[in-house]
Design a protein around this motif. Structure first.
Motif, PDB file in Angstrom:
ATOM      1  N   THR A   5       0.869  -1.172   0.000  1.00  0.00           N
ATOM      2  CA  THR A   5       0.000   0.000   0.000  1.00  0.00           C
ATOM      3  C   THR A   5       0.899   1.212   0.000  1.00  0.00           C
ATOM      4  O   THR A   5       2.087   1.122   0.254  1.00  0.00           O
ATOM      5  N   HIS A   6       0.319   2.324  -0.280  1.00  0.00           N
ATOM      6  CA  HIS A   6       1.063   3.567  -0.252  1.00  0.00           C
ATOM      7  C   HIS A   6       0.249   4.534   0.580  1.00  0.00           C
ATOM      8  O   HIS A   6      -0.972   4.496   0.509  1.00  0.00           O
ATOM      9  N   GLY A   7       0.925   5.347   1.344  1.00  0.00           N
ATOM     10  CA  GLY A   7       0.243   6.246   2.254  1.00  0.00           C
ATOM     11  C   GLY A   7      -0.868   7.072   1.621  1.00  0.00           C
ATOM     12  O   GLY A   7      -1.836   7.422   2.277  1.00  0.00           O
ATOM     13  N   ASP A   8      -0.741   7.334   0.334  1.00  0.00           N
ATOM     14  CA  ASP A   8      -1.694   8.252  -0.283  1.00  0.00           C
ATOM     15  C   ASP A   8      -2.896   7.569  -0.922  1.00  0.00           C
ATOM     16  O   ASP A   8      -3.772   8.231  -1.446  1.00  0.00           O
ATOM     17  N   ILE A   9      -2.948   6.251  -0.874  1.00  0.00           N
ATOM     18  CA  ILE A   9      -4.069   5.605  -1.562  1.00  0.00           C
ATOM     19  C   ILE A   9      -5.175   5.275  -0.582  1.00  0.00           C
ATOM     20  O   ILE A   9      -5.378   4.139  -0.197  1.00  0.00           O
ATOM     21  N   CYS A  10      -5.868   6.301  -0.165  1.00  0.00           N
ATOM     22  CA  CYS A  10      -6.842   6.054   0.883  1.00  0.00           C
ATOM     23  C   CYS A  10      -8.278   6.314   0.456  1.00  0.00           C
ATOM     24  O   CYS A  10      -9.167   6.336   1.287  1.00  0.00           O
ATOM     25  N   ARG A  11      -8.546   6.486  -0.834  1.00  0.00           N
ATOM     26  CA  ARG A  11      -9.922   6.678  -1.265  1.00  0.00           C
ATOM     27  C   ARG A  11     -10.352   5.517  -2.150  1.00  0.00           C
ATOM     28  O   ARG A  11      -9.835   5.333  -3.256  1.00  0.00           O
ATOM     29  N   LEU A  12     -11.316   4.768  -1.659  1.00  0.00           N
ATOM     30  CA  LEU A  12     -11.775   3.601  -2.417  1.00  0.00           C
ATOM     31  C   LEU A  12     -12.524   4.012  -3.678  1.00  0.00           C
ATOM     32  O   LEU A  12     -12.510   3.300  -4.674  1.00  0.00           O
ATOM     33  N   GLY A  13     -13.160   5.161  -3.633  1.00  0.00           N
ATOM     34  CA  GLY A  13     -14.025   5.573  -4.732  1.00  0.00           C
ATOM     35  C   GLY A  13     -13.338   5.576  -6.090  1.00  0.00           C
ATOM     36  O   GLY A  13     -13.917   5.139  -7.090  1.00  0.00           O
ATOM     37  N   TYR A  14     -12.110   6.043  -6.128  1.00  0.00           N
ATOM     38  CA  TYR A  14     -11.372   6.082  -7.393  1.00  0.00           C
ATOM     39  C   TYR A  14     -11.274   4.707  -8.051  1.00  0.00           C
ATOM     40  O   TYR A  14     -11.206   4.594  -9.269  1.00  0.00           O
ATOM     41  N   LEU A  15     -11.226   3.688  -7.193  1.00  0.00           N
ATOM     42  CA  LEU A  15     -10.998   2.341  -7.726  1.00  0.00           C
ATOM     43  C   LEU A  15     -12.101   1.898  -8.666  1.00  0.00           C
ATOM     44  O   LEU A  15     -11.899   1.036  -9.512  1.00  0.00           O
ATOM     45  N   ARG A  16     -13.280   2.514  -8.537  1.00  0.00           N
ATOM     46  CA  ARG A  16     -14.409   2.102  -9.367  1.00  0.00           C
ATOM     47  C   ARG A  16     -14.173   2.364 -10.842  1.00  0.00           C
ATOM     48  O   ARG A  16     -14.772   1.737 -11.704  1.00  0.00           O
ATOM     49  N   ILE A  17     -13.286   3.322 -11.126  1.00  0.00           N
ATOM     50  CA  ILE A  17     -13.034   3.655 -12.521  1.00  0.00           C
ATOM     51  C   ILE A  17     -12.218   2.558 -13.205  1.00  0.00           C
ATOM     52  O   ILE A  17     -12.386   2.292 -14.397  1.00  0.00           O
ATOM     53  N   ILE A  18     -11.379   1.905 -12.436  1.00  0.00           N
ATOM     54  CA  ILE A  18     -10.406   0.995 -13.038  1.00  0.00           C
ATOM     55  C   ILE A  18     -11.041  -0.218 -13.741  1.00  0.00           C
ATOM     56  O   ILE A  18     -10.672  -0.506 -14.882  1.00  0.00           O
ATOM     57  N   PRO A  19     -12.006  -0.901 -13.112  1.00  0.00           N
ATOM     58  CA  PRO A  19     -12.638  -1.996 -13.866  1.00  0.00           C
ATOM     59  C   PRO A  19     -13.262  -1.506 -15.175  1.00  0.00           C
ATOM     60  O   PRO A  19     -13.228  -2.225 -16.177  1.00  0.00           O
ATOM     61  N   CYS A  20     -13.789  -0.292 -15.171  1.00  0.00           N
ATOM     62  CA  CYS A  20     -14.402   0.236 -16.397  1.00  0.00           C
ATOM     63  C   CYS A  20     -13.374   0.364 -17.518  1.00  0.00           C
ATOM     64  O   CYS A  20     -13.723   0.266 -18.689  1.00  0.00           O
ATOM     65  N   LEU A  21     -12.116   0.593 -17.147  1.00  0.00           N
ATOM     66  CA  LEU A  21     -11.070   0.719 -18.167  1.00  0.00           C
ATOM     67  C   LEU A  21     -10.683  -0.638 -18.741  1.00  0.00           C
ATOM     68  O   LEU A  21     -10.047  -0.719 -19.785  1.00  0.00           O
ATOM     69  N   LEU A  22     -11.051  -1.686 -18.033  1.00  0.00           N
ATOM     70  CA  LEU A  22     -10.640  -3.032 -18.458  1.00  0.00           C
ATOM     71  C   LEU A  22     -11.796  -3.800 -19.078  1.00  0.00           C
ATOM     72  O   LEU A  22     -11.675  -4.995 -19.320  1.00  0.00           O
TER      73      LEU A  22
END
Length: 363
Positions: A5-22
DNA sequence: AACGAGTGAAGATACCAGCG
DNA sequence: CGCTGGTATCTTCACTCGTT
């Protein structure tokens, strides 16, 4: 358990975009995904929301890359094949994903707050993914947070890294990696050996703490279990849609019991907030979800996943039902249409693979 | 108002799998 | 083997915020 993990990755919401890209199922490298994610997010503004100083925003390509890494850890991305992972496929089967598909297609109507805030169905979806993929670390952290009630980020970090982390590592790492466990067990001793506070803050061990512990508390904030109360402080969210006692229970179960509980008794408090779905609603939704899942899983639609996803789909329609009633509903229709709705056995422990011939199905 | 602890961002370095 | 691109981890910078 999520190791990177990285200290700055603390918002789950952004992750929703990634499956859409795939979605087109062709393999994509991390860098490609990160670059596209960055470009998309860069175009989204929201002055009002920014005034609240939200944390974990994607401001540079490097943040975007770290989010892509997290997406892989949560199995939204299948790391090996650079395609959709299990939870990525499942997310795309939710109606909530539509907004982000159109964002990817160039829709500019979403604001930053829409990229970060999760609806109830999504909160449960991410809890599901987290409790699977960050098992058992997230459980220890969650139950500590609930019992504690209010706490500062510092003490949370100390607990997470000096107690929960070594315990969790010990539970999941094979004996051959006992050195890593022993090292983690010495964290406290090593911290105390550094007398000077400034030295401690600069130490590599502290850097490790910052990267591993805080994002997890932020994820619990996004899922609605905790809330931030000022700088570096958290408290249990009094307005949460869940019941704290049931969260503790969820945090005590072994991995293979989590689905049953999370989509069973755990959701009881939501019956106060949502209309109870009737048999017709349940079956219609079940069939809709099956159709979507078929697109990503082909003939391999796991019945348990289908039933859990049906609950999320009902919540998206402002309704609720428990796992048992969905299962009963599936079974009674399977008896009614034995040639069109049935189950074939699959891996042990699961219910099996569902099959529904949805063509011209008269309900 | 001044100070130092806390924090997010970004740069730097280390590591590693896969390939020729 | 050694190289390379990609990934993982560590360190430092720069600023913010709470405290006194």
């Amino acid at each position: 358990m999520i190791m990177e993990t990285h200290g700055d990755i603390c918002r789950l919401g952004y992750l929703r975009i990634i499956p859409c890209l795939l979605e087109d199922q062709s393999p994509k490298t991390y860098d490609f995904l990160a670059a596209v994610l960055y470009e998309i997010v860069k175009g989204v503004h929201d002055e009002d929301f920014l005034a609240e100083k939200p944390i974990g925003l994607i401001t540079r390509p490097v943040n975007a890359r770290n989010y892509v890494t997290l997406a892989a850890e949560l199995d939204l991305i299948d790391r090996r094949r650079q395609r959709l992972g299990l939870f990525g496929k499942l997310y795309l089967c939710m109606k909530s994903s539509m907004r982000f598909r159109s964002l990817v297609e160039g829709d500019r109507s979403l604001r930053l707050i829409d990229l970060l805030m999760l609806n109830d169905a999504e909160k449960i979806f991410f809890l599901w993914a987290l409790f699977h993929r960050d098992y058992p670390f997230i459980q220890l952290i969650t139950s500590w947070a609930i019992r504690k009630g209010r706490f500062r980020r510092q003490e949370a970090m100390i607990y997470a890294m000096e107690e929960a982390y070594p315990q969790a590592l010990k539970k999941i790492l094979p004996r051959s990696r006992s050195r890593e466990v022993e090292e983690a067990e010495r964290f406290r001793e090593r911290r105390l050996a550094i007398g000077d506070k400034v030295e401690w803050i600069k130490s590599s061990q502290y850097a490790k703490y910052r990267h591993i512990a805080p994002p997890r508390f932020e994820w619990l904030v996004d899922c609605g279990i905790l809330k931030r109360s000022g700088r570096g402080k958290y408290e249990v969210n009094a307005q949460m849609i869940y019941d704290p006692q049931r969260i503790l229970k969820l945090a005590s179960l072994s991995l293979n019991k989590i689905d049953q509980y999370l989509f069973g008794d755990f959701l009881k408090p939501l019956f106060k907030l949502y209309r109870r779905a009737g048999r017709y609603d349940i079956f219609r939704t079940l069939v809709e979800v099956y159709d979507r899942m078929k697109r990503y899983f082909g003939e391999e639609v796991d019945l348990t996943n289908l039933e859990c996803m049906t609950i999320l789909a009902l919540i998206e329609k402002d309704m609720i039902a428990d796992l048992n009633s969905i299962h009963d509903s599936f079974n009674s229709f399977a008896i009614q249409f034995p040639d069109r709705i049935y189950v074939t056995p699959s891996a042990s422990g699961r219910l099996g693979l569902a099959y529904i011939d949805t063509r011209n199905l008269e309900i």
